[in-house]
Design a protein around this motif. Structure first.
Motif, PDB file in Angstrom:
ATOM      1  N   GLU A   8       0.850  -1.190   0.000  1.00 54.85           N
ATOM      2  CA  GLU A   8       0.000   0.000   0.000  1.00 54.85           C
ATOM      3  C   GLU A   8       0.886   1.239   0.000  1.00 54.85           C
ATOM      4  OE1 GLU A   8      -4.164   1.460   1.986  1.00 54.85           O
ATOM      5  OE2 GLU A   8      -2.998  -0.073   2.999  1.00 54.85           O
ATOM      6  N   LEU A   9       0.694   2.083  -1.002  1.00 54.07           N
ATOM      7  CA  LEU A   9       1.538   3.263  -1.195  1.00 54.07           C
ATOM      8  C   LEU A   9       0.691   4.513  -1.336  1.00 54.07           C
ATOM      9  CD1 LEU A   9       3.917   1.920  -3.988  1.00 54.07           C
ATOM     10  CD2 LEU A   9       4.427   2.079  -1.552  1.00 54.07           C
ATOM     11  N   LYS A  10       1.265   5.624  -0.894  1.00 57.64           N
ATOM     12  CA  LYS A  10       0.733   6.935  -1.259  1.00 57.64           C
ATOM     13  C   LYS A  10       1.915   7.770  -1.703  1.00 57.64           C
ATOM     14  CE  LYS A  10       0.679   9.109   3.301  1.00 57.64           C
ATOM     15  NZ  LYS A  10      -0.158   9.788   4.276  1.00 57.64           N
ATOM     16  N   PHE A  11       1.618   8.781  -2.483  1.00 60.82           N
ATOM     17  CA  PHE A  11       2.670   9.587  -3.090  1.00 60.82           C
ATOM     18  C   PHE A  11       2.506  11.033  -2.666  1.00 60.82           C
ATOM     19  CE2 PHE A  11       1.596   5.980  -5.705  1.00 60.82           C
ATOM     20  CZ  PHE A  11       2.824   5.340  -5.755  1.00 60.82           C
ATOM     21  N   ARG A  12       3.529  11.588  -2.048  1.00 63.52           N
ATOM     22  CA  ARG A  12       3.503  12.959  -1.555  1.00 63.52           C
ATOM     23  C   ARG A  12       4.119  13.872  -2.597  1.00 63.52           C
ATOM     24  NH1 ARG A  12       3.535  13.981   3.996  1.00 63.52           N
ATOM     25  NH2 ARG A  12       1.654  12.765   3.700  1.00 63.52           N
ATOM     26  N   LEU A  13       3.326  14.850  -3.038  1.00 63.16           N
ATOM     27  CA  LEU A  13       3.793  15.831  -4.018  1.00 63.16           C
ATOM     28  C   LEU A  13       4.540  16.952  -3.299  1.00 63.16           C
ATOM     29  CD1 LEU A  13       0.583  16.021  -6.228  1.00 63.16           C
ATOM     30  CD2 LEU A  13       2.510  14.453  -6.391  1.00 63.16           C
ATOM     31  N   ALA A  14       5.223  17.787  -4.049  1.00 62.46           N
ATOM     32  CA  ALA A  14       6.058  18.848  -3.478  1.00 62.46           C
ATOM     33  C   ALA A  14       5.264  19.835  -2.637  1.00 62.46           C
ATOM     34  CB  ALA A  14       6.800  19.583  -4.591  1.00 62.46           C
ATOM     35  N   ASP A  15       3.983  20.052  -2.971  1.00 66.40           N
ATOM     36  CA  ASP A  15       3.186  21.019  -2.209  1.00 66.40           C
ATOM     37  C   ASP A  15       2.526  20.395  -0.975  1.00 66.40           C
ATOM     38  OD1 ASP A  15       1.206  19.483  -3.332  1.00 66.40           O
ATOM     39  OD2 ASP A  15       0.153  21.152  -4.287  1.00 66.40           O
ATOM     40  N   GLY A  16       2.803  19.114  -0.713  1.00 65.50           N
ATOM     41  CA  GLY A  16       2.277  18.457   0.481  1.00 65.50           C
ATOM     42  C   GLY A  16       1.002  17.667   0.256  1.00 65.50           C
ATOM     43  N   THR A  17       0.403  17.754  -0.926  1.00 63.65           N
ATOM     44  CA  THR A  17      -0.793  16.953  -1.201  1.00 63.65           C
ATOM     45  C   THR A  17      -0.383  15.522  -1.547  1.00 63.65           C
ATOM     46  OG1 THR A  17      -0.794  17.623  -3.521  1.00 63.65           O
ATOM     47  CG2 THR A  17      -2.149  18.919  -2.019  1.00 63.65           C
ATOM     48  N   ASP A  18      -1.328  14.614  -1.406  1.00 61.46           N
ATOM     49  CA  ASP A  18      -1.045  13.204  -1.624  1.00 61.46           C
ATOM     50  C   ASP A  18      -1.879  12.639  -2.757  1.00 61.46           C
ATOM     51  OD1 ASP A  18       0.734  13.098   0.507  1.00 61.46           O
ATOM     52  OD2 ASP A  18      -0.800  12.490   1.944  1.00 61.46           O
ATOM     53  N   ILE A  19      -1.328  11.627  -3.417  1.00 59.20           N
ATOM     54  CA  ILE A  19      -2.058  10.777  -4.345  1.00 59.20           C
ATOM     55  C   ILE A  19      -2.132   9.417  -3.665  1.00 59.20           C
ATOM     56  CG2 ILE A  19      -2.035   9.622  -6.579  1.00 59.20           C
ATOM     57  CD1 ILE A  19      -0.464  11.984  -7.694  1.00 59.20           C
ATOM     58  N   GLY A  20      -3.323   8.892  -3.498  1.00 55.79           N
ATOM     59  CA  GLY A  20      -3.468   7.589  -2.863  1.00 55.79           C
ATOM     60  C   GLY A  20      -3.975   7.734  -1.449  1.00 55.79           C
ATOM     61  N   PRO A  21      -3.912   6.709  -0.650  1.00 52.10           N
ATOM     62  CA  PRO A  21      -3.181   5.450  -0.838  1.00 52.10           C
ATOM     63  C   PRO A  21      -3.937   4.460  -1.716  1.00 52.10           C
ATOM     64  CG  PRO A  21      -4.196   5.480   1.327  1.00 52.10           C
ATOM     65  CD  PRO A  21      -4.498   6.809   0.689  1.00 52.10           C
ATOM     66  N   SER A  22      -3.153   3.606  -2.371  1.00 58.16           N
ATOM     67  CA  SER A  22      -3.679   2.519  -3.195  1.00 58.16           C
ATOM     68  C   SER A  22      -2.751   1.323  -3.043  1.00 58.16           C
ATOM     69  CB  SER A  22      -3.730   2.920  -4.668  1.00 58.16           C
ATOM     70  OG  SER A  22      -4.633   3.980  -4.862  1.00 58.16           O
ATOM     71  N   LYS A  23      -3.269   0.143  -3.370  1.00 57.12           N
ATOM     72  CA  LYS A  23      -2.455  -1.072  -3.303  1.00 57.12           C
ATOM     73  C   LYS A  23      -1.895  -1.384  -4.681  1.00 57.12           C
ATOM     74  CE  LYS A  23      -4.385  -3.241   0.726  1.00 57.12           C
ATOM     75  NZ  LYS A  23      -4.781  -4.493   1.346  1.00 57.12           N
ATOM     76  N   TYR A  24      -0.635  -1.803  -4.704  1.00 55.73           N
ATOM     77  CA  TYR A  24       0.062  -2.112  -5.948  1.00 55.73           C
ATOM     78  C   TYR A  24       0.772  -3.449  -5.797  1.00 55.73           C
ATOM     79  CZ  TYR A  24      -0.673   2.846  -6.767  1.00 55.73           C
ATOM     80  OH  TYR A  24      -1.241   4.079  -6.922  1.00 55.73           O
ATOM     81  N   SER A  25       0.892  -4.175  -6.895  1.00 59.85           N
ATOM     82  CA  SER A  25       1.613  -5.439  -6.905  1.00 59.85           C
ATOM     83  C   SER A  25       3.094  -5.172  -6.695  1.00 59.85           C
ATOM     84  CB  SER A  25       1.406  -6.146  -8.249  1.00 59.85           C
ATOM     85  OG  SER A  25       2.315  -7.221  -8.378  1.00 59.85           O
ATOM     86  N   GLN A  26       3.741  -6.045  -5.920  1.00 61.39           N
ATOM     87  CA  GLN A  26       5.179  -5.890  -5.687  1.00 61.39           C
ATOM     88  C   GLN A  26       5.995  -6.176  -6.942  1.00 61.39           C
ATOM     89  OE1 GLN A  26       6.898  -7.514  -2.153  1.00 61.39           O
ATOM     90  NE2 GLN A  26       4.956  -7.429  -1.058  1.00 61.39           N
ATOM     91  N   LEU A  27       5.379  -6.797  -7.950  1.00 67.49           N
ATOM     92  CA  LEU A  27       6.076  -7.095  -9.196  1.00 67.49           C
ATOM     93  C   LEU A  27       6.046  -5.922 -10.172  1.00 67.49           C
ATOM     94  CD1 LEU A  27       4.818 -10.740  -9.723  1.00 67.49           C
ATOM     95  CD2 LEU A  27       6.940  -9.964  -8.650  1.00 67.49           C
ATOM     96  N   MET A  28       5.284  -4.862  -9.838  1.00 72.14           N
ATOM     97  CA  MET A  28       5.181  -3.687 -10.699  1.00 72.14           C
ATOM     98  C   MET A  28       6.517  -2.936 -10.716  1.00 72.14           C
ATOM     99  SD  MET A  28       2.558  -0.498 -10.332  1.00 72.14           S
ATOM    100  CE  MET A  28       1.192  -1.271 -11.139  1.00 72.14           C
ATOM    101  N   THR A  29       6.890  -2.453 -11.892  1.00 74.17           N
ATOM    102  CA  THR A  29       8.123  -1.670 -11.991  1.00 74.17           C
ATOM    103  C   THR A  29       7.847  -0.216 -11.619  1.00 74.17           C
ATOM    104  OG1 THR A  29       7.778  -1.104 -14.298  1.00 74.17           O
ATOM    105  CG2 THR A  29       9.040  -3.121 -13.848  1.00 74.17           C
ATOM    106  N   VAL A  30       8.908   0.490 -11.301  1.00 71.83           N
ATOM    107  CA  VAL A  30       8.798   1.907 -10.966  1.00 71.83           C
ATOM    108  C   VAL A  30       8.280   2.687 -12.172  1.00 71.83           C
ATOM    109  CG1 VAL A  30      10.134   3.958 -10.323  1.00 71.83           C
ATOM    110  CG2 VAL A  30      10.530   1.791  -9.143  1.00 71.83           C
ATOM    111  N   ALA A  31       8.674   2.296 -13.379  1.00 72.39           N
ATOM    112  CA  ALA A  31       8.187   2.973 -14.592  1.00 72.39           C
ATOM    113  C   ALA A  31       6.666   2.856 -14.703  1.00 72.39           C
ATOM    114  CB  ALA A  31       8.861   2.389 -15.830  1.00 72.39           C
ATOM    115  N   SER A  32       6.110   1.670 -14.434  1.00 75.03           N
ATOM    116  CA  SER A  32       4.655   1.484 -14.471  1.00 75.03           C
ATOM    117  C   SER A  32       3.979   2.306 -13.382  1.00 75.03           C
ATOM    118  CB  SER A  32       4.306   0.011 -14.284  1.00 75.03           C
ATOM    119  OG  SER A  32       4.837  -0.760 -15.318  1.00 75.03           O
ATOM    120  N   LEU A  33       4.617   2.370 -12.246  1.00 76.71           N
ATOM    121  CA  LEU A  33       4.079   3.150 -11.133  1.00 76.71           C
ATOM    122  C   LEU A  33       4.036   4.637 -11.496  1.00 76.71           C
ATOM    123  CD1 LEU A  33       3.080   2.596  -8.282  1.00 76.71           C
ATOM    124  CD2 LEU A  33       5.386   2.977  -7.467  1.00 76.71           C
ATOM    125  N   LYS A  34       5.070   5.119 -12.165  1.00 76.17           N
ATOM    126  CA  LYS A  34       5.105   6.518 -12.591  1.00 76.17           C
ATOM    127  C   LYS A  34       3.976   6.807 -13.586  1.00 76.17           C
ATOM    128  CE  LYS A  34      10.058   7.382 -11.968  1.00 76.17           C
ATOM    129  NZ  LYS A  34      11.301   7.734 -12.685  1.00 76.17           N
TER     130      LYS A  34
END
Length: 119
Positions: A8-34
């Motif tokens: 389960e991940l969430k992504f913090r942007l530079a202004d402090g807002t978040d995207i997520g949280p959401s669940k992602y497969s551990q086999l997912m690459t960082v490129a797919s996550l981006k």
């Protein structure tokens, strides 16, 4: 897949807002996550990234490479807490090519100059 195959991940942007949280497969690459981050980017934000190379993900103080999987990124100590949402920081790289192209179009052409300095 069991619960251990998801993170389960969430992504913090530079202004402090978040995207997520959401669940992602551990086999997912960082490129797919981006790609998912770009798709979920808040519509009210300016300078939304268009390409994955404009996005950097930071986890535990380390920039994650595009070909890394989430399971490899979990090897960082900050991700080993079970049942905890992991926050990754998102940093945008400004598109340099467009700025250089725009600057070249707006600036008058430079004359060739040569400067010599003899010490």
């Amino acid at each position: 897949m069991g619960d251990e195959d998801w993170i389960e991940l969430k992504f913090r942007l530079a202004d402090g807002t978040d995207i997520g949280p959401s669940k992602y497969s551990q086999l997912m690459t960082v490129a797919s996550l981006k790609e998912k981050i770009i798709a979920q980017w808040p519509k009210d934000k300016e300078n939304a990234p268009k390409l994955i190379n404009e996005v950097k993900l930071i986890n535990g103080g380390e920039i994650l490479e595009n070909n890394t999987t989430l399971s490899e990124a979990r090897s960082l100590p900050i991700c080993e807490l079970p049942g905890i949402v992991t926050t990754m920081h998102v940093v945008l790289r400004p598109p340099l090519f467009e700025k250089k192209k725009e600057k070249l179009q707006n600036d008058p052409p430079m004359k060739s100059q040569c400067v010599c300095c003899i010490l």
